[in-house]
Design a protein around this motif. Structure first.
Motif: not given
Length: 716
Positions: A502-508
């Motif tokens: 999920n680290l490719t998701d800036a919001e996460y």
């Protein structure tokens, strides 16, 4: 310049040395051992180089070598006219703050001032008026205005320690105290500079100029003509130049008396010339054992990583040419460093070069042994350092595999590691956190992490590379790595890991930063790996760091021995601080022939046509049909025997009158072992000639405003 301890073996500076036959009938390169009995090889007078400090200028040597006796005022003007960019050198070349450096030193600045639809690094830039000069955000230049010896204070603090760890800690604390004291008392940016590996220390105080604006830069095609193929070669045909201007606090061009006038005729064959700049790092005073560690462990590892990154980024840009603006600079950096490390490894494998290093060390040790007062203090230093190289070698591979930032590490793994560090620091008591972070705030760290962006396609290839080489070094003995790596091929594992993270998701990532306690319990595969291996990784890194600390303590003692024996008769290793390197304009033999002292614009067009007008020998449109006034016979590039290395890029090349006769931009292929030895029989500094620069500015670019300012030394 300071570097974190664990990054010292990942630095990427510049230059080289290889043996060439001088017999024309020999067309195949052969080892220098074929021509010499290595048992009779002796160290040369200038094997440790000619990067002289302004603290201890070699006045007597200059008088002996060139019948030239410069005054203190000459050295002061030379120092104050020279500048330092974040990664390069530069100089003032007019009374109105005009700054001269290389195009490759300005590429990041050109990226920063790009406007929509522009590609300034490739298309070039010219500001026809002062109002058109573009301010570069966060760019600065530093001018060295203060030098003061503080050796006694630092050495006294070092010697109060009872253990190596205490000595290093005491030295670091004293250096920090001195930098703070001098900065507060002078208003300058002050750094304590280490010379002779601890034999001498000086405070350098810099005046920083923060309003720096782009004035001129040519197109990439002519600034880097020949591309990576021609890099570190000669003859060359590069217009590797750019101009900035420094503005004062009122937003007006800076008025300065400390600038170098322009030589219209430029450098002449056989003329003494002086390169003044900031060479990055050398290891010429290292022991033979330290050089062997670099040869067998450090350099091959870095080269392997660079080879992988050149392949990864080249393939990516071949597939996505539209992203060249974003990633081309990184590829240039990798490919440039790739040649550097090839040259360094070849140099360290050259039996003649190593025989010279052994002879220097043998004579040094004999000089110490001949003096009872020194023998008791220093005789154990060399065997101690040799033993520490064996300790480092045993840990090196595992340390690298468990270091999650640096060359060859995917951004997503760096991000996971940064998040884990953020969580650890967030949980610390404030005083302990402040000590660990050394002035950086949690908010600053948080913003940096939030700004990290992942290109999944690139990261997938880099991650596959990491899994491949980390597996070779870790095997199957670490459970957390085994779970992370899985049974698949590196490429398949990399694709699977990036699909599951999920680290490719800036919001996460933002949510984790807002709730750092969740980072340690995250099931994300990258965070689970970093957290799971953290205890073991910390233990291995601490063991390695302990060896490095003990080595630093012994190197400090060795540095004192160097100074006790040689004083300032030899220059200290480079430290990305201001140096003056003397030399002469001179050709050299290579490939069974003779390299010319100068190249001309005729040669540029010859290569352009010889390679059928294809990249990287294509030329910009404005160059394809030059005006009749353009002098093709003008001197373009030239070579001299000055001692340079990475960091010297952008250094002015000056004559005895402190006039600009050129600008250094590269070394030849023979100079790459310059990290650890200097040999002016083959080593050459490659520069752009001042006459050719004027010719291009006036006749190709119609940049009359700049040309007149250079000729007159001020705005016209």
């Amino acid at each position: 310049m300071k570097f974190p301890r664990m990054v010292y073996f990942l630095l990427v500076p510049l230059l080289l040395l290889a043996a060439c036959s001088t017999q024309k009938e020999m067309v195949q390169p052969q080892s220098s051992a074929a021509f010499f009995n290595v048992d009779t090889v002796q160290a040369g007078e200038f094997d440790t180089g000619k990067m002289w400090t302004f603290d201890y200028p070699p006045v007597d040597y200059f008088k002996r070598a060139y019948n030239f006796n410069p005054s203190p005022a000459w050295f002061e003007k030379a120092r104050l006219g020279s500048l330092r960019l974040p990664n390069c050198s530069a100089s003032f070349v007019s009374a109105d703050g005009l700054v001269f450096t290389n195009h490759h030193c300005a590429r990041g600045a050109l990226d920063a001032v790009n406007r929509e639809g522009e590609n300034l690094p490739e298309e070039g830039f010219y500001a026809p008026t002062l109002a058109d000069e573009r301010k570069v955000p966060r760019l600065y230049v530093d001018q060295l205005v203060l030098m003061e010896d503080v050796t006694n204070e630092v050495v006294a603090a070092f010697e109060t320690g009872k253990t190596d760890e205490e000595r290093i800690a005491n030295r670091s604390a004293k250096i920090e105290e001195l930098e703070k004291r001098y900065s507060e008392n002078t208003g300058l940016r002050c750094n304590v500079i280490t010379f002779y590996n601890g034999g001498k220390y000086s405070v350098y105080g810099y005046k920083r100029y923060n309003d720096v604006r782009v004035v001129f830069a040519p197109e990439q095609a002519v600034a880097y003509f020949g591309g990576d193929y021609d890099n570190f070669t000669y003859p060359r045909y590069d217009l590797d130049i750019s101009f900035f201007r420094v503005y004062d606090d009122e937003g007006k061009p800076l008025k300065t008396e400390n600038y170098f006038r322009w030589s219209v005729t430029g450098a002449h064959d056989g003329e003494p010339v002086f390169v003044i700049g900031n060479p990055g790092r050398t290891s010429r005073l290292h022991t033979v054992a330290q050089l062997e560690f670099n040869r067998d462990h450090l350099y091959p590892f870095v080269l392997e990583r660079l080879n992988d990154m050149v392949s990864v980024y080249s393939a990516f840009l071949d597939k996505h040419p539209d992203q060249k603006l974003q990633y081309q600079t990184m590829l240039f950096s990798f490919s440039n460093s790739q040649k550097v490390y090839i040259g360094r490894i070849e140099g360290l494998r050259d039996p003649v070069i190593m025989a010279k290093k052994r002879d220097f060390e043998r004579k040094f040790r004999n000089s110490v042994a001949a003096r009872p007062d020194l023998k008791s203090r220093y005789s154990s230093v060399w065997p101690d350092i040799e033993g520490m190289q064996r300790e480092k070698a045993a840990l090196f591979g595992e340390v690298q595999a468990l270091t999650f930032s640096g060359i060859g590490r995917p951004t997503v793994l760096m991000l996971a590691n940064s998040l884990a560090e953020f969580a650890t620091l967030s949980a610390m008591p404030e005083d302990e956190r402040a000590r660990q972070m050394r002035g950086m705030s949690l908010e600053t760290m948080k913003n940096r992490i939030a700004g990290m962006r992942i290109n999944e396609e690139l990261d997938r290839a880099v991650l596959a590379s990491y899994l491949q080489w980390a597996s070779a070094r870790l095997g199957t003995r670490i459970a957390s790595f085994n779970a992370f790596r899985g049974p698949q091929s590196p490429a398949e594992a990399a694709a699977s890991l990036l699909q599951r993270t999920n680290l490719t998701d800036a919001e996460y990532v933002e949510r984790l930063l807002a709730n750092p306690t969740e980072i340690a319990s995250s099931t994300d595969p990258f965070l689970a790996y970093v957290n799971g291996v953290s205890s073991h990784a910390r233990n291995v890194r601490e063991r390695f760091s302990d060896v490095v600390s003990r080595e630093q303590a012994r190197v400090q003692v060795l540095g004192k021995a160097v100074f006790d024996i040689y004083g300032t008769s030899i220059p200290p290793d480079a430290t990305f601080t201001l140096r003056i390197a003397d030399g002469v304009v001179k050709n050299y033999e290579y490939n069974g022939t003779l390299a010319p002292v100068y190249t001309t614009f005729y040669g540029l067009y010859d290569r352009y046509h010889s390679f059928q007008k294809t990249d990287p020998w294509n030329i910009p449109e404005r160059w394809k049909n030059p005006p009749p006034s353009f002098d093709l016979s003008a001197r373009f590039n030239f070579v001299s025997t000055n001692d340079i290395i990475g960091g010297n890029s952008g250094s002015p090349v000056l004559n005895k009158n402190l006039e600009v006769v050129g600008i250094a931009f590269d070394g030849n292929i023979e100079s790459l072992p310059g990290d650890f030895i200097f040999d002016d029989t083959k080593n050459r500094c490659v520069s752009v000639h001042s006459a050719g620069i004027l010719e291009a500015l006036e006749d190709i670019y119609k940049a009359e405003r700049i040309a007149k300012e250079l000729r007159q030394g001020k705005i016209q």
